[in-house]
Design a protein around this motif. Structure first.
Motif, PDB file in Angstrom:
ATOM      1  N   GLN A   1      -2.904 -10.044  -4.503  1.00  0.00           N
ATOM      2  CA  GLN A   1      -2.349  -9.263  -3.396  1.00  0.00           C
ATOM      3  C   GLN A   1      -2.621  -7.772  -3.590  1.00  0.00           C
ATOM      4  OE1 GLN A   1       1.774 -10.166  -2.651  1.00  0.00           O
ATOM      5  NE2 GLN A   1       1.351 -12.274  -2.039  1.00  0.00           N
ATOM      6  N   GLU A   2      -2.506  -7.309  -4.834  1.00  0.00           N
ATOM      7  CA  GLU A   2      -2.761  -5.889  -5.122  1.00  0.00           C
ATOM      8  C   GLU A   2      -4.253  -5.566  -5.037  1.00  0.00           C
ATOM      9  OE1 GLU A   2       1.071  -5.415  -8.146  1.00  0.00           O
ATOM     10  OE2 GLU A   2      -0.880  -6.096  -8.885  1.00  0.00           O
TER      11      GLU A   2
ATOM     12  N   ALA B   1      -4.998  -5.241  -1.305  1.00  0.00           N
ATOM     13  CA  ALA B   1      -4.507  -3.983  -0.743  1.00  0.00           C
ATOM     14  C   ALA B   1      -5.413  -2.816  -1.139  1.00  0.00           C
ATOM     15  CB  ALA B   1      -3.078  -3.729  -1.229  1.00  0.00           C
TER      16      ALA B   1
ATOM     17  N   GLU C   1      -8.618  -2.859   0.954  1.00  0.00           N
ATOM     18  CA  GLU C   1      -8.379  -2.355   2.309  1.00  0.00           C
ATOM     19  C   GLU C   1      -8.213  -0.839   2.308  1.00  0.00           C
ATOM     20  OE1 GLU C   1      -6.047  -4.524   5.458  1.00  0.00           O
ATOM     21  OE2 GLU C   1      -4.598  -2.936   4.968  1.00  0.00           O
ATOM     22  N   LYS C   2      -7.515  -0.318   1.323  1.00  0.00           N
ATOM     23  CA  LYS C   2      -7.297   1.129   1.219  1.00  0.00           C
ATOM     24  C   LYS C   2      -8.616   1.885   1.111  1.00  0.00           C
ATOM     25  CE  LYS C   2      -4.978   4.596  -1.646  1.00  0.00           C
ATOM     26  NZ  LYS C   2      -4.137   4.827  -2.856  1.00  0.00           N
TER      27      LYS C   2
ATOM     28  N   SER D   1     -10.564  -5.966   4.999  1.00  0.00           N
ATOM     29  CA  SER D   1      -9.125  -6.058   5.228  1.00  0.00           C
ATOM     30  C   SER D   1      -8.454  -6.907   4.143  1.00  0.00           C
ATOM     31  CB  SER D   1      -8.845  -6.666   6.606  1.00  0.00           C
ATOM     32  OG  SER D   1      -9.132  -8.046   6.607  1.00  0.00           O
ATOM     33  N   ALA D   2      -7.218  -6.564   3.820  1.00  0.00           N
ATOM     34  CA  ALA D   2      -6.449  -7.323   2.828  1.00  0.00           C
ATOM     35  C   ALA D   2      -6.234  -8.756   3.304  1.00  0.00           C
ATOM     36  CB  ALA D   2      -5.104  -6.635   2.589  1.00  0.00           C
TER      37      ALA D   2
END
Length: 438
Positions: free
Chosen positions: A213-214, A217, A220-221, A226-227
């Motif tokens: 999950q990290e 993210a 995406e950042k 996209s996450a």
């Protein structure tokens, strides 16, 4: 005597009058025009009866019909002739127009081909560097406009034609490219068909211990993808062609199939990259990091690579530093080997309680009070179904080379100080020292 001569002369004249009267006939025309002069027909041949002729006779009607047919045919012939002549004039006119159009088109086409060929071959074009941005999913027409606006080509229509003829359509990639204006069409097309020439590259550093999950993210950042896409593919069967992934046997028990297989490192990605390609880079790197020595050591320990990564991920999350990793590893190994005999068959690691979340606060609110992770090592015996994070090289090494201790317990204070214990009683004392209990 004279009187006799006169009488004979008079009788002769009278006989002539009677003879003429006997053979006299009158012709009347269709209009019954009585003013027309009377004509005298020749005497009929011997044996023919004397008849009174008119236009109502069959012979006259036949002659008149024949005359009308001849007139009609003559008129039709004249009309056909006039039509042919008109057609010839029209054909000459349209032929002249057609030839003029062909000439004009020929001149225009020739000029188009000449300028198009010159652009295609980059003939006498000055060299300069140009940066262009090819949008994702752009058609060849849109790409031609981008190249035209950037000054790379001068004939966008001719470029489209060339791309279609050479069957290059559909093989272009998106992204940012640095081109030169003296490149011919073939060079441009080849250049836009590989990611190796893209300049929109971003470097992303993934720290040890990040979970999927990290990782998603962070991607995406940095504008990689996209996450949501990363999380979708991280738990799909799309990577079973990788030797490292296809050996996983309990994929249905895992939250994310690729957890533990995305090696922490610095990666170069392209902006808006395909998520499968981005994850593939990380899997390939993981496979490289699991060297022949690592694989050989795992075999000596009787462990699969998946078990090594699983254990290493817990060591990564539970240790204060690299030195501490080997002590923590010894505690986990001791519990896995002797847990039943010592009453420590459950690993009891806090990092597994809420996985795939870090803390209870990260669990969706609707599930928070009743949430129970399948990975919770306070509830299950042995290792969880899969890794809980992506371990680095140090944690992997510690998993394969634990310190030789009799420890079955460990804890850490808020400042990271580590405490180890052999018994539960010693562990309770350590918890007080670490400030974790009263």
């Amino acid at each position: 005597m004279r009187d006799d001569d006169n009488q004979r002369r008079n009788r002769g004249q009278e006989d002539q009058r009677q003879n003429r009267a006997q053979h006299f006939r009158v012709e009347i025309n269709d209009n019954d025009d009585m003013d027309q002069p009377v004509s005298q027909e020749p005497r009929p041949a011997a044996g023919e009866p004397d008849v009174l002729h008119s236009y109502s006779s069959p012979q006259t009607r036949k002659a008149m019909a024949e005359s009308e047919r001849r007139a009609q045919k003559a008129e039709e012939k004249a009309l056909r002739e006039r039509s042919r002549e008109k057609g010839r004039r029209n054909r000459r006119f349209f032929r002249m127009i057609w030839m003029s159009m062909i000439l004009i088109l020929g001149i225009g086409t020739g000029q188009y081909l000449v300028t198009g060929m010159a652009d295609m071959l980059a003939y006498q074009k000055p060299e300069s560097s140009v940066t262009v941005e090819i949008p994702k999913g752009a058609s060849v027409g849109e790409i031609a406009k981008v190249l035209y606006r950037g000054g790379v080509i001068e004939q966008p229509g001719f470029f489209q034609l060339y791309s279609t003829i050479t069957r290059a359509n559909g093989s272009y990639l998106h992204g940012t490219y640095e081109l030169t204006t003296d490149m011919d069409y073939e060079a441009i097309i080849n250049y836009l068909q590989t990611n190796n020439n893209r300049t929109d590259i971003v470097k992303v550093l993934f720290q040890e211990g990040l979970n999927v999950q990290e990782v998603a993210a962070l991607m995406e950042k940095n504008g990689v993808c996209s996450a949501q896409d990363i999380l979708k593919y991280a738990n799909s069967q799309d990577f079973n062609n990788y030797d490292l992934i296809k050996t996983i046997g309990n994929d249905n028990d895992r939250y994310y199939l690729l957890e533990g297989y995305l090696f922490p490192d610095t990666y170069e990605f392209y902006k808006d990259e395909d998520p499968k390609q981005a994850l593939g880079k990380m899997i390939n790197n993981t496979s490289k990091k699991l060297t022949a020595d690592v694989r050989e050591k795992a075999e000596e320990q009787g462990m699969t690579l998946d078990q090594v990564l699983n254990l290493a991920s817990i060591i990564q999350e539970e240790s204060a530093d690299e030195e501490d990793m080997y002590q923590v590893s010894s505690v986990l190994h001791n519990r896995l080997k002797n847990g039943v005999a010592t009453g420590t068959q459950q690993l009891g690691c806090d990092s597994t309680i809420y996985y795939p979340y870090r803390t209870k606060a990260q669990v969706p609110e609707a599930q928070r009070d009743t949430y129970s992770s399948r990975y919770n090592t306070y509830n299950i015996v042995g290792l969880p179904p899969g890794p809980i994070a992506n371990p680095g090289s140090a944690a992997i090494d510690a998993a394969l080379n634990p310190a030789k201790t009799d420890y079955y317990y460990f804890c850490h204070s808020a400042d990271g100080t580590a405490y180890y214990a052999k018994t539960a009683e010693q562990h309770q004392k350590n918890l007080k020292k670490a400030g974790l209990t009263q």
